[in-house]
Structure formats: structure tokens, C-alpha cells
Design an enzyme around this catalytic site. Structure first.
Site, PDB file in Angstrom:
ATOM      1  N   ARG A 126      35.387  15.428  68.567  1.00 34.96           N
ATOM      2  CA  ARG A 126      35.971  16.617  67.934  1.00 34.96           C
ATOM      3  C   ARG A 126      37.478  16.486  67.955  1.00 34.96           C
ATOM      4  NH1 ARG A 126      34.037  20.855  71.869  1.00 34.96           N
ATOM      5  NH2 ARG A 126      34.252  18.958  73.083  1.00 34.96           N
ATOM      6  N   GLU A 127      38.105  16.774  66.834  1.00 37.69           N
ATOM      7  CA  GLU A 127      39.559  16.738  66.813  1.00 37.69           C
ATOM      8  C   GLU A 127      40.063  17.749  67.830  1.00 37.69           C
ATOM      9  OE1 GLU A 127      41.246  17.055  62.917  1.00 37.69           O
ATOM     10  OE2 GLU A 127      39.822  15.622  62.101  1.00 37.69           O
ATOM     11  N   ASN A 136      25.834  16.558  62.889  1.00 44.64           N
ATOM     12  CA  ASN A 136      26.881  17.373  62.253  1.00 44.64           C
ATOM     13  C   ASN A 136      26.289  18.433  61.335  1.00 44.64           C
ATOM     14  OD1 ASN A 136      29.067  16.378  63.550  1.00 44.64           O
ATOM     15  ND2 ASN A 136      29.735  15.015  61.916  1.00 44.64           N
ATOM     16  N   PHE A 173      29.154  26.739  69.284  1.00 42.26           N
ATOM     17  CA  PHE A 173      29.093  26.742  67.816  1.00 42.26           C
ATOM     18  C   PHE A 173      28.415  27.995  67.268  1.00 42.26           C
ATOM     19  CE2 PHE A 173      31.016  22.856  66.184  1.00 42.26           C
ATOM     20  CZ  PHE A 173      31.414  22.338  67.398  1.00 42.26           C
ATOM     21  N   CYS A 194      34.816  16.326  58.852  1.00 45.76           N
ATOM     22  CA  CYS A 194      33.435  15.871  59.079  1.00 45.76           C
ATOM     23  C   CYS A 194      32.361  16.787  58.511  1.00 45.76           C
ATOM     24  CB  CYS A 194      33.194  15.683  60.569  1.00 45.76           C
ATOM     25  SG  CYS A 194      34.007  14.220  61.197  1.00 45.76           S
TER      26      CYS A 194
END
Ligand code: UDX
Length: 440
Positions: A157-158, A214, A255, A266
Site C-alpha cells: 500500500r502506498e 485487490n 477497508f 491499483c
């Protein structure tokens, strides 16, 4: 045992993070970067992306001699135990497929340069079947070359990529031979604390795992966003719904944060790619098709919330937009919900002032020209008629309702990330609109 040597083809986000992390152990990592400007920057220790901890990790690797940057692909791959393909796979214009031009070009070059056994590993997210295609390309370019092809998807994850790499939930390796398995098993051994963390599968399975992971997460976010809309209609509170369902271990709490819709490099790309892959395979994913459509519509509709909160028109109004990047702790603007929000507000005649701690340079080419960029929160907020929070940067969370009220000329706050306490905002005299929570 001798230290492993790897070549990382591509010094972009995935290549840099993975290369720097591998170099933190005893692995010797040669990153090959074809873009001269980017290479020059990397050699000077300037990291062209914002990722917390990455500059330091790169500097450490370079200082102890385990990480190097160059453009000589041959020198990097000869003698390497594994060659990672970490070049970009942008979404191809028109059909939504991942563009594999760079991947195949890199593979051809690697095949021409290898002079001994190596595992050729895809780290870029590639369509299912790419591993097989890569093996065919290698066989065509260098018949009989002693290589194995493997898929090793990344789940970074960024903003927390280094922690995600160093403490992985799991590492997925798709390959067909025990030799390839041994090389990748050794490479990841320093990160593995439980045997179950390391998952070996076939190549196609590993390729699909990335899309499935994803797409599932994108679906989870989209689900809670729909529950937020429903909560607003029914007078329920989506934050309490999310908390309560998240305590069910089968669902899990992460999430489930409602917001303006997912963006980034992504989720949008991978959901779209899965839709195409599934259509072409003759097993369409109606569920993910709906996720893509619902999310696109959601991002496009966020500006309407702001306009409604402002009484039906924003013409002549000064609107402060806090947060432009698709999420905090990154400078990434790709598919960010801020882009359609700002564009529509400007189009409807608002004076839009924006502030983002990292993303303003990246935002400039994507936003309309007559947006005012402010170096500080105060600069954007001072005298504004309305405030819109698009990204949940920590600095914004620290704002008190009283400070917001005092700084603004008007009192409308549209909080697309639910970072503020609605009751406290209302108590400070603000007209507060959250997501799925607003007392209307
Ligand atoms: C994602 C995956 O998490 C990572 O495993 C993968 O390899 C790359 O894609 P990233 O794109 O960096 O990582 O961001 P992530 O934190 O997953 O968020 C994606 C989007 O979903 C963002 O726009 C974010 O704002 C949104 N989101 C996420 C929500 O709206 N709510 C949530 O609860 C979580």
C-alpha cells in the site's frame, strides 16, 4: 551460504520499494532504470516518489554496497539468481487492458543477456497468462536458455509500503519448479516468521491472486460506500454499521471506511483488468463490473454533495479543498476523487483554493488552471465559504471545529472522509455534512 544476487528491472514504485527492502538483508540488488533523468536522481539519492522511509532505506542500501542503480541491463542480470520485472503496466487506452509493451520488451532484453540459470519473476501486476507468454518469448529469443518463470505479486500500500513489505501478511510465489521455489524461498526467508506466510502456487494462480485480492478490497470499500448512501436515506449511521459488522471475524474491520470512492494506481486498474480478463475467459464477473460502475459514478457525484450543501449553487463562492491525493501519505494523484470534485466546482463558478501536504505538484496538470494552490491549511481555509475534505491527511484531523469556524467566512463543511466528530462540528456552529452520518 553465499548472498543472493538479484536484478530489478525498473526503478519505479514497486522496483524501488522491493529493491531497497531486499537490500536491507544480505541480498545484492542491482536496479536497472532506463530513464536517464530518473537514474541520475536515484544515483544522487533523490527519490522521485514520496513514500515514508524509502529515502533512508535506499541510502542505507547504497552505503553498505548492497543496492546499486544503473542502466546496464546485461551487467545487472548476468550472475543474478533472480531477475525481477518491475516495469510499468499502464491501462491501455481504449480497451482497459494492462499495457504489457514494457514487460515484454524487458523480458526480451533479459533473455538476450542472461548467461546462466536465473528465475525471471514478474512483480508488475500482469494479466493471467502473462507468465506463460513470457516463457514463450524467452524460448523464442534464446532457445534452450536455462530459466524458470515465476509470478510474485506485490501487495504494497502506498504510504506504508515498507512495513507491508517487511511484515507481509503473506508472500505469494507462483512457479513450476522446485529450483525456482528454492531461490525465491531463500530470498524471502528473512521476512518469514511463520511457514504459512509463504504460499507457493502455479503461475496462473499467483497472477489471479493479485487481481482477486485487490478486487475484493475494492468491493469491500464499495459495499460500505453503498451502505453510507443507504444510511443517509434511512437516518442510520454508517460508521456504527461498519464498526459492528467489522467485529465479525469473518468480515474484519479494515477497508470499511466510507469515502468519496477508491482511486490510486491499483484498485481502478486492477478491477478494470479483472473485468476484461473474466469477460474474455467466458466467466464474466458481474460483481466486479458493478464495483467499477458504482465507484466511477460515486466519484463523479461527490461534487453534487458540495453544491447541495452550499444551497444549490457555488457560483462566486470561495471553496477550500483540503486533500488532493487519492489517500494520505502519498503524492499520487492517479484516479483521485479530488479531480472530478475540483473540476466541477470550478466549472460551476466557484473560486477553489486547494491544499495538499504532498500532492500539489502532481495535481497541477490534472486540475483546471484557475485553481489557487495554497502552501498551508490556513491559506486555503481563511475566509472560505465552504470547506471540503477530500483526503484524510493527519494534519487535517488535528484541526479543531472552533479553529475551522473562526478561519472561515461561511460555515459549510463537507467531510468526504468522516474525519471530524459531527456533534462537535455542529456545536461549533458549522453546517456539517459527513458521509453516511450527517444529521440532516
Ligand atoms: C492497494 C492495495 O491495498 C495493495 O495491497 C495493492 O498492492 C496496491 O493497491 P493502495 O492503492 O496504495 O494499495 O491504497 P489502499 O490503501 O489500498 O487504498 C485504495 C483506495 O481505497 C484509496 O482511494 C482509499 O482512499 C480507498 N479506501 C481504502 C477507502 O475509501 N476506504 C477504506 O476503508 C480503505
Amino acid at each position: 551460504m553465499e548472498a543472493l544476487k538479484i536484478a530489478m528491472i525498473g526503478g519505479g514504485y514497486v522496483g524501488l520499494v522491493s529493491g531497497a527492502c531486499f537490500s536491507a538483508f544480505d541480498t545484492e540488488v542491482a536496479v536497472v532504470e532506463a530513464d536517464p533523468a530518473r537514474l541520475a536522481a536515484l544515483r544522487e539519492g533523490r527519490i522521485p516518489i514520496y513514500e515514508p522511509g524509502l529515502t533512508e532505506l535506499v541510502a542505507e542500501g547504497v552505503a553498505k554496497g548492497s543496492l546499486s542503480f544503473g542502466d546496464d541491463l546485461k551487467a545487472a542480470v548476468q550472475g543474478a539468481d533472480a531477475v525481477f520485472i518491475a516495469v510499468g503496466t499502464p491501462t491501455r487506452r481504449g480497451d482497459g487492458h494492462a499495457d504489457l509493451t514494457y514487460v515484454y520488451a524487458a523480458v526480451e532484453q533479459v533473455a538476450r543477456c542472461l548467461n546462466g540459470y536465473a528465475v525471471v519473476v514478474t512483480k508488475s501486476t500482469v494479466p493471467v497468462g502473462t507468465g506463460r507468454r513470457i516463457a514463450a518469448i524467452i524460448e523464442h529469443v534464446a532457445p534452450g536458455l536455462d530459466v524458470d518463470v515465476a509470478s510474485n505479486p506485490e501487495f504494497l500500500r502506498e504510504g506504508s509500503a515498507i512495513a507491508d513489505f517487511m511484515q507481509p501478511d503473506r508472500v505469494v510465489v507462483g512457479c513450476a519448479t522446485s529450483r525456482a521455489r528454492d531461490v525465491l524461498g531463500r530470498l524471502y526467508a528473512p521476512l518469514i516468521t511463520r511457514a504459512e506466510q509463504m504460499i507457493y502456487t502455479g503461475v496462473e494462480t499467483a497472477e489471479l491472486i493479485k487481481y482477486a485480492a485487490n478486487s475484493f478490497l475494492a468491493m469491500k470499500v464499495t459495499f460500505i460506500n453503498e451502505m453510507a448512501d443507504l444510511s443517509e436515506k434511512l437516518g442510520a449511521n454508517v460508521m456504527e454499521v461498519a464498526h459492528a459488522i467489522g467485529l465479525d471475524a469473518r468480515i474484519g474491520p479494515r477497508f470499511l471506511q466510507p469515502g468519496p470512492g477508491f482511486g490510486g494506481s491499483c484498485f481502478p486498474k486492477d478491477t478494470l483488468a479483472l473485468v476484461r480478463i473474466a469477460q474474455e475467459a467466458g466467466a464474466p464477473s458481474r460483481l466486479i463490473e458493478a464495483v467499477v460502475a458504482v465507484n466511477d459514478a460515486r466519484k463523479a457525484s461527490m461534487s453534487a454533495r458540495v453544491i447541495a450543501a452550499c444551497g444549490g449553487s457555488v457560483r462566486g463562492a470561495t471553496i477550500a479543498v483540503l486533500g488532493l491525493t487519492f489517500k494520505p501519505d502519498t503524492d499520487d494523484m492517479r484516479d483521485s476523487p479530488s479531480v472530478p470534485v475540483v473540476a466541477r466546482l470550478v466549472e460551476d463558478g466557484a473560486h477553489v483554493r486547494v491544499h495538499d501536504p504532498q500532492g500539489m505538484d502532481q495535481a497541477r496538470p490534472l486540475l483546471p488552471p484557475d485553481v489557487t494552490y495554497c502552501d498551508s491549511i490556513e491559506g486555503a481555509l481563511g475566509g472560505a465559504d465552504a470547506l471540503v475534505v477530500v483526503t484524510e491527511w493527519k494534519a487535517f484531523r488535528n484541526l479543531t471545529p472552533e479553529a475551522i469556524r473562526a478561519a472561515m467566512a461561511g460555515n459549510v463543511v463537507v467531510d468526504l472522509r468522516n474525519i471530524f466528530d459531527p456533534a462537535a462540528m455542529v456545536a461549533a456552529g458549522l453546517r456539517y455534512y459527513g458521509i453516511g452520518t450527517t444529521p440532516r
